[in-house]
Design an enzyme around this catalytic site. Structure first.
Site, PDB file in Angstrom:
ATOM      1  N   LYS A  52       0.749  -1.407   0.116  1.00 24.35           N
ATOM      2  CA  LYS A  52       0.076  -0.002   0.173  1.00 24.35           C
ATOM      3  C   LYS A  52       0.977   1.235  -0.280  1.00 24.35           C
ATOM      4  O   LYS A  52       2.095   1.067   0.338  1.00 24.35           O
ATOM      5  CB  LYS A  52      -1.028   0.037   1.134  1.00 24.35           C
ATOM      6  CG  LYS A  52      -0.118  -0.067   2.618  1.00 24.35           C
ATOM      7  CD  LYS A  52      -1.054  -0.299   3.618  1.00 24.35           C
ATOM      8  CE  LYS A  52      -0.576  -0.106   5.014  1.00 24.35           C
ATOM      9  NZ  LYS A  52      -1.431  -0.759   6.147  1.00 24.35           N
ATOM     10  N   HIS A  53       0.288   2.416  -0.487  1.00 25.51           N
ATOM     11  CA  HIS A  53      -0.894   2.849  -0.985  1.00 25.51           C
ATOM     12  C   HIS A  53      -0.731   3.135  -2.366  1.00 25.51           C
ATOM     13  O   HIS A  53      -0.262   4.511  -2.898  1.00 25.51           O
ATOM     14  CB  HIS A  53      -1.391   3.740  -0.078  1.00 25.51           C
ATOM     15  CG  HIS A  53      -1.347   3.520   1.169  1.00 25.51           C
ATOM     16  ND1 HIS A  53      -0.187   3.589   2.032  1.00 25.51           N
ATOM     17  CD2 HIS A  53      -2.483   3.151   2.167  1.00 25.51           C
ATOM     18  CE1 HIS A  53      -0.479   3.538   3.443  1.00 25.51           C
ATOM     19  NE2 HIS A  53      -1.982   3.282   3.276  1.00 25.51           N
ATOM     20  N   HIS A  68      -6.730  10.659   5.519  1.00 28.48           N
ATOM     21  CA  HIS A  68      -7.823  10.333   6.684  1.00 28.48           C
ATOM     22  C   HIS A  68      -8.793  11.704   6.820  1.00 28.48           C
ATOM     23  O   HIS A  68      -9.841  11.691   7.385  1.00 28.48           O
ATOM     24  CB  HIS A  68      -7.080   9.995   7.885  1.00 28.48           C
ATOM     25  CG  HIS A  68      -6.531   8.755   7.739  1.00 28.48           C
ATOM     26  ND1 HIS A  68      -5.346   8.340   7.456  1.00 28.48           N
ATOM     27  CD2 HIS A  68      -7.257   7.343   8.113  1.00 28.48           C
ATOM     28  CE1 HIS A  68      -4.880   7.197   7.556  1.00 28.48           C
ATOM     29  NE2 HIS A  68      -5.971   6.636   8.116  1.00 28.48           N
ATOM     30  N   ASP A  89      -8.377   1.571   0.126  1.00 28.71           N
ATOM     31  CA  ASP A  89      -8.200   2.252   1.533  1.00 28.71           C
ATOM     32  C   ASP A  89      -9.467   2.273   2.175  1.00 28.71           C
ATOM     33  O   ASP A  89     -10.602   2.406   1.518  1.00 28.71           O
ATOM     34  CB  ASP A  89      -7.395   3.221   1.441  1.00 28.71           C
ATOM     35  CG  ASP A  89      -6.730   3.678   2.819  1.00 28.71           C
ATOM     36  OD1 ASP A  89      -7.001   3.018   3.794  1.00 28.71           O
ATOM     37  OD2 ASP A  89      -5.440   4.154   2.785  1.00 28.71           O
TER      38      ASP A  89
END
Length: 542
Positions: A209-210, A222, A291
């Site tokens: 990831k990512h 986030h 995600d």
């Protein structure tokens, strides 16, 4: 299928009979608009099969057990699901998940270093990626992956959401940082492959990831939608090679990033067919996992439900709903079940109105079932029985973390007596949602050797008053903790103010080393783990 050369290999693809046995062959071949001809139960199983929610508590909630019995793709564990005081509790939780759905994916964020779920109460005993990158020992990194894989396997996990394959080219990156192996593309590529080899040698799947690379961002997905102002050519040169290395290592899964790459379009990569196509061009035929859809980069834009529809339509296989403990009424969520239902209901509606067809779900479900069968057979090749379960590497991770410590130790290190207290001034005020709640590993490690008094590091203007109120003198044993040394930032200014008053203080920085970091009188741990904290305490106090 089986495990060969540290890789997960299917000897043959999982057949369509593993999908939805009651669906007609014609539906499996071509997909059906609106799920026509699919009964309600099979329609629910079809939609459930691609959803990967989190949940609250250390036991299986009734809603989650029911969803699993109705074909839910699996679950993701977070810190709130781990009971550190009850040995074997996570393994029993996994048994309950598999009893409800034997084909479930059980995922966990277990990166070592800052991001741990299984060891969140005491901190990870395995140093993180930045430490491994500093040491640049491929064998050591492979062993770190193996030890993480052994921990995960013992907990009943079959998909570890690691390693971080991002090249951290932006030193001010607020969310990747020490979770990355570093800023050098070749080094990150080599260590990404090594950690994958180690993880998958334990019979669990790894997830790089990512994608296509979160390392050049200056914002946290986030909290908002990052935009990477790089050309696709620059991305291919500097940020895609670690993912290419992961694909060559037969990585089981890749996780998408909620980032915008302008040349790929204005949708975040998770929702962008061009990004998924780019990954498949690299040769990846394993899982593409989103995600978390509860992150603001998606939730505050299109919303988790519509985001799930767009992600599946774009080519994702598993839709990670996210961590319900991060959300609350202010974020528009009231429970873990609500988060799941928001995604499920959006997918059902999209199937009804023709936005999605059965083939979207079946293509994803086929990959999920192939992954589960591959890991099941890999585990069967080395069953959990005496002498045949994967063994830990035997590495001394505290010793390894100690070798990665760089910078300036105070003159008082290893002097004094066990009765001499240490005053800890902690300036690490940034909340990192990716890591979740962290154990205070540094206080704990120091306290095992000497009494520790802990205070918050104040703003720069308050340092003189604090030093006076605590009765600190140049002879006092003082440790200042920081994790963000952005120019002009409060932590840097406050730490410098303390150091002017107490030049003998130990300045310990746990984040990425800034470009001019060697000019600061600090010691760098390159991350927050129990291993690094113990190594630091041994270096300071003996």
């Amino acid at each position: 299928m089986g495990l060969r050369d540290g890789r997960l290999h299917p000897d043959h693809p999982a057949g369509d009979d593993l999908l939805h046995p009651r669906a007609a062959p014609a539906q499996r071949r071509t997909g059906v608009r609106g799920g026509e001809g699919v009964n309600a139960a099979d329609r629910l199983r079809l939609v459930n099969s691609v959803i990967l929610p989190g949940f609250l508590g250390t036991a299986l909630p009734a809603w989650l057990e029911e969803a699993l019995r109705n074909g839910l793709g699996g679950v993701v564990y977070f810190s709130q699901n781990i009971d550190p005081d009850t040995p074997g509790a996570v393994g029993r939780l996994s048994e309950a998940v598999l009893a409800a759905n034997p084909h479930a994916v059980i995922g966990i964020d277990e990166e070592g270093g800052n991001v741990t779920r299984l060891q969140s109460a005491a901190g990870s005993g395995i140093p993180g990626a930045a430490v491994l990158g500093v040491l640049d020992d491929i064998g050591l990194t492979e062993d770190a992956g193996r030890d993480i894989g052994v921990l995960a396997r013992a907990a009943g996990v079959n998909l570890v959401l690691a390693p971080v394959a991002d090249v951290n080219t932006n030193p001010l990156n607020p969310i990747i940082g020490v979770r990355s192996f570093g800023a050098d593309t070749a080094r990150v590529s080599a260590h990404t492959a090594a950690l994958i080899r180690g993880l998958q040698s334990a019979g669990v799947g790894a997830c790089a990831k990512h994608f296509p690379g979160h390392g050049d961002t200056s914002t946290d997905s986030h909290l908002e939608l990052p935009r990477v102002e790089l050309s696709l050519e620059e991305m291919r040169r500097d940020h895609l090679p670690p993912f290419t290395a992961a694909v060559k290592q037969s990585v089981a899964a890749v996780m998408s990033a909620h980032i915008v790459i302008p040349e790929l379009g204005e949708l975040p990569a998770t929702l962008n067919p061009a990004a998924a196509a780019l990954l498949r061009e690299l040769g990846h035929d394993g899982l593409l996992v989103t995600d978390a859809l509860d992150m603001a980069a998606v939730r505050a834009g299109v919303g988790s439900g519509p985001g799930a529809v767009l992600a599946l339509k774009a080519g994702a296989d598993l839709l990670c709903v996210g961590n319900p403990s991060n959300l609350g009424p202010k974020a528009g969520s009231t429970s873990d079940e609500d988060d799941y239902r928001e995604v499920r209901d959006a997918l059902l509606a999209a199937l009804d109105d023709g936005t999605l067809t059965t083939s979207h779900f079946e293509t994803a479900s086929r990959r999920i079932r192939r992954f589960v069968e591959t890991t099941r057979q890999a585990r069967a090749a080395a069953p959990d029985s005496a002498g045949s379960a994967p063994a830990p590497s035997g590495r001394d991770w505290v010793e390894a973390a100690g070798r990665a410590l760089t910078g300036v130790l105070p003159a008082w290190s290893r002097n004094g007596t066990a009765a001499d207290p240490v005053q800890l001034l902690d300036g690490r005020g940034r909340t990192n949602i990716a890591a979740g709640p962290l154990s205070d590993v540094f206080s704990a490690a120091l306290a095992r050797r000497t009494p520790v008094r802990r205070s918050a590091l104040p703003d720069p203007a308050g340092t003189t008053d604090l030093v006076g109120s605590l009765g600190l003198t140049p002879e006092s044993r003082v440790v200042v903790l920081t994790d963000d040394l952005a120019p002009g930032g409060a932590q840097l200014a406050a730490a410098q103010a303390v150091h002017r008053l107490l030049p003998g203080a130990a300045w310990v920085h746990t984040g990425t080393v800034p470009a001019d970091g060697q000019d600061l009188p600090a010691v760098y741990t390159h991350g927050t783990s129990r291993a690094s904290a113990e190594a630091l305490a041994a270096r300071l106090l003996g």
